[in-house]
Write a protein that holds these residues in place. Structure first.
Motif: not given
Lengths: 373, 373
Positions: B33-35, B121-122, B278-279, B310, B312-316, B340-341
């Motif tokens: 989970l987050n954090g 991500p950054n 973003q993507g 992270d 897969f974040d932002k990718l369709d 993420k989970d």
């Protein structure tokens, strides 16, 4: 008073050649693959509300490549009335905005007519960068319901510019005219006190709402605090300016005042910036913006439009669930949200509202939409 | 030569009190989970490879709250050998790093021993901010396989600092000693030429790999280009320095040279920065970093470790599918990825490799892991 967009027509807005869309008063989900124009449609709605783009720094960047003008036509329902917003933009020329065919003279007169709160991925910069975006966050709220705040802010910034120019010219000419400096400084007092007072009130109202939201979204996993930092918190404006005068002379600029105000963000008794994970930062921004929304709603007397760009991004499934519950329970008005092509988006929307519409965008065209009510 | 981490022991690293983990040589997925500390575990692996944190600007920010020292022990398989990496860090004191109990004198001697490429991500800031992160991107690659590059870079930066100090002192003392300035400038020539040459070669090799990757990830939806911008591209170092001398005198700093090099990013014949979604930005970064990985592999003669935070974040879903195919086809070595989970992570991992392990982290503790081979 209810306030929602029923229709938008875009011409040459970013990747859109021309589109016409009817929106529902509830939740509007805008879906599509990467780079199809989801955020651009959200941005055009923001343009309707605030008279400018949220994502692009100038109208030149809003214009579709190869075209010469941009047109946004929106129909807005405000209480019992229907209003027609038209913006015609030729980059480099003065933009023309009208409401019901009546010309809007200044953008600042338009701001607040259709209040809006937006949450976008880059808002995380609010937590990570210099203090300016945090002051902008406070301003963004206040200008939407307090015309006097806008005027005082414009006045303060104009005087600040004059004072800085004066300090520079003193240094260059190796003179020091204290009377002249004092004359400007004294004029800054009234706007400074007003700005400080309003920001203070806003932060005081934001804090409990923010803390509640953060506890809900995180499932009380972290505890977060915001503090308003201003030199005017503990001293009178005239004393601060008197004290900093020597420093201002040496540095040739105004080193104290409300243009230095800041917010401090704390998570679990540590500074948020170096210790927060991506998901925690996102939770923080969402909690802050949704608190901003509540206040904007109360102060403006209108139900603001809520724009959520890539809102589920970075949040784990627990936090997404908590966020949906907030959106369901706290009675938001019209909501626009974007997401990557999610299979389970109808199930997600069911959790927020009975009234929703789904739009799928492909290469700047609306390919499919479904609606429920 | 294969190079992978078989085991890591962390003490007081960020949110970890103490953990021991065995990794597989294939794909290691770190979920939670987050954090919970997913990125922190990735960061400790990066620390093993590069002798410092990727996510925190100093060791003070790496130390768990309330603790006094950090220890990272890693076991690394390098070809037929097994090596033992130990870092003992007390913030404020000199950090102690050893390989097989032999002290590493300088961090720069350690860099390149276990080559690594990270995507986080950054990293999108690489596309959006000033030119420094783009020069760092080039340096990050070169220092991992070219010891001479590291030395020339250190030399150049030292001379640049001296030259700037000299220009400042000339202005303050209102003197101009051209001979003294020339003496420093001449010494800068050799490192400048070497740095420029190596960066040029690197970008020339990166471009075709990058273009291929971008086409694969985007499904050829956009076409992207990178260009290397350097004043040394079209003129000799001595001419550039001669030409900029007057400007340097006025501005009291060195205005031309390889410390001004930059990369330009183009998407569909427009600048990427204002127009990329973003993507698209994420696709760009992934294509660039995976191209960097290929070159690092070839030049270092070792299989680098790939760290995907992270990812897969932002990718369709289309782009995620394309990325998985790249990871499967292009023969990466050991991969660490966080997510993420996700319920469907085993299905995702199956598409990359037959050899994978899954770790689930909860509050700095390893709660569960499953492995397949």
């Amino acid at each position: 008073m209810d306030c929602f967009i029923t229709h938008i027509t875009l011409q040459n807005y970013k990747n859109y050649n021309r589109i016409d869309v009817d929106f529902c008063p509830g939740v509007n989900a805008i879906l599509g693959l990467n780079g199809m124009g989801k955020t651009n449609l959200l941005d055009a709605i923001y343009y309707t509300c605030l008279g400018k783009s949220y994502f692009s720094s100038g109208d030149r960047l809003v214009l579709k490549k190869g075209e010469e003008f941009i047109r946004i036509k929106s129909k807005i329902s405000v209480g019992d009335r229907k209003e027609k917003f038209v913006a015609k933009i030729i980059p480099g020329k003065k933009k023309e905005i009208s409401i019901d065919d009546k010309k809007v003279e200044r953008i600042s007169d338009h701001i607040g007519r259709y209040p809006a709160t937006i949450v976008a991925p880059n808002d995380i910069q609010l937590l990570l960068e210099g203090s300016e975006p945090r002051r902008n966050f406070l301003n963004h709220n206040l200008i939407q319901y307090d015309v006097n705040y806008t005027n005082q802010l414009i006045k303060y910034n104009r005087l600040l510019k004059q004072r800085n120019a004066l300090l520079k010219s003193f240094a260059e000419r190796q003179v020091w005219n204290e009377e002249l400096l004092n004359a400007i400084t004294e004029q800054m007092e009234e706007p400074a006190i007003y700005i400080h007072k309003k920001r203070h009130e806003l932060v005081d109202e934001l804090i409990p709402l923010f803390i509640d939201n953060y506890a809900l979204i995180s499932g009380e996993r972290e505890s977060c605090v915001i503090m308003y930092k201003s030199s005017l918190n503990d001293a009178a404006f005239s004393d601060i300016m008197q004290e900093s005068k020597e420093k201002d002379r040496v540095l040739q600029r105004t080193t104290a005042g409300v243009h230095k105000d800041d917010l401090t963000f704390i998570m679990n008794d540590q500074l948020l910036k170096p210790f927060g994970s991506q998901g925690q930062l996102k939770s923080f921004i969402l909690s802050l913006k949704l608190a901003q929304y509540r206040i904007l709603k109360e102060k403006s007397g209108k139900t603001p439009i809520l724009l959520l760009d890539d809102v589920f991004d970075k949040l784990d499934h627990e936090r997404v669930g908590h966020l949906l519950k907030i959106l369901h329970d706290q009675d938001y008005g019209q909501v626009f949200l974007t997401d990557k092509d999610e299979k389970d988006i109808p199930a997600v929307l069911e959790q927020i509202s009975d009234d929703y519409a789904i739009f799928v965008i492909d290469e700047g065209a609306l390919k499919y939409s479904s609606q429920k009510r």
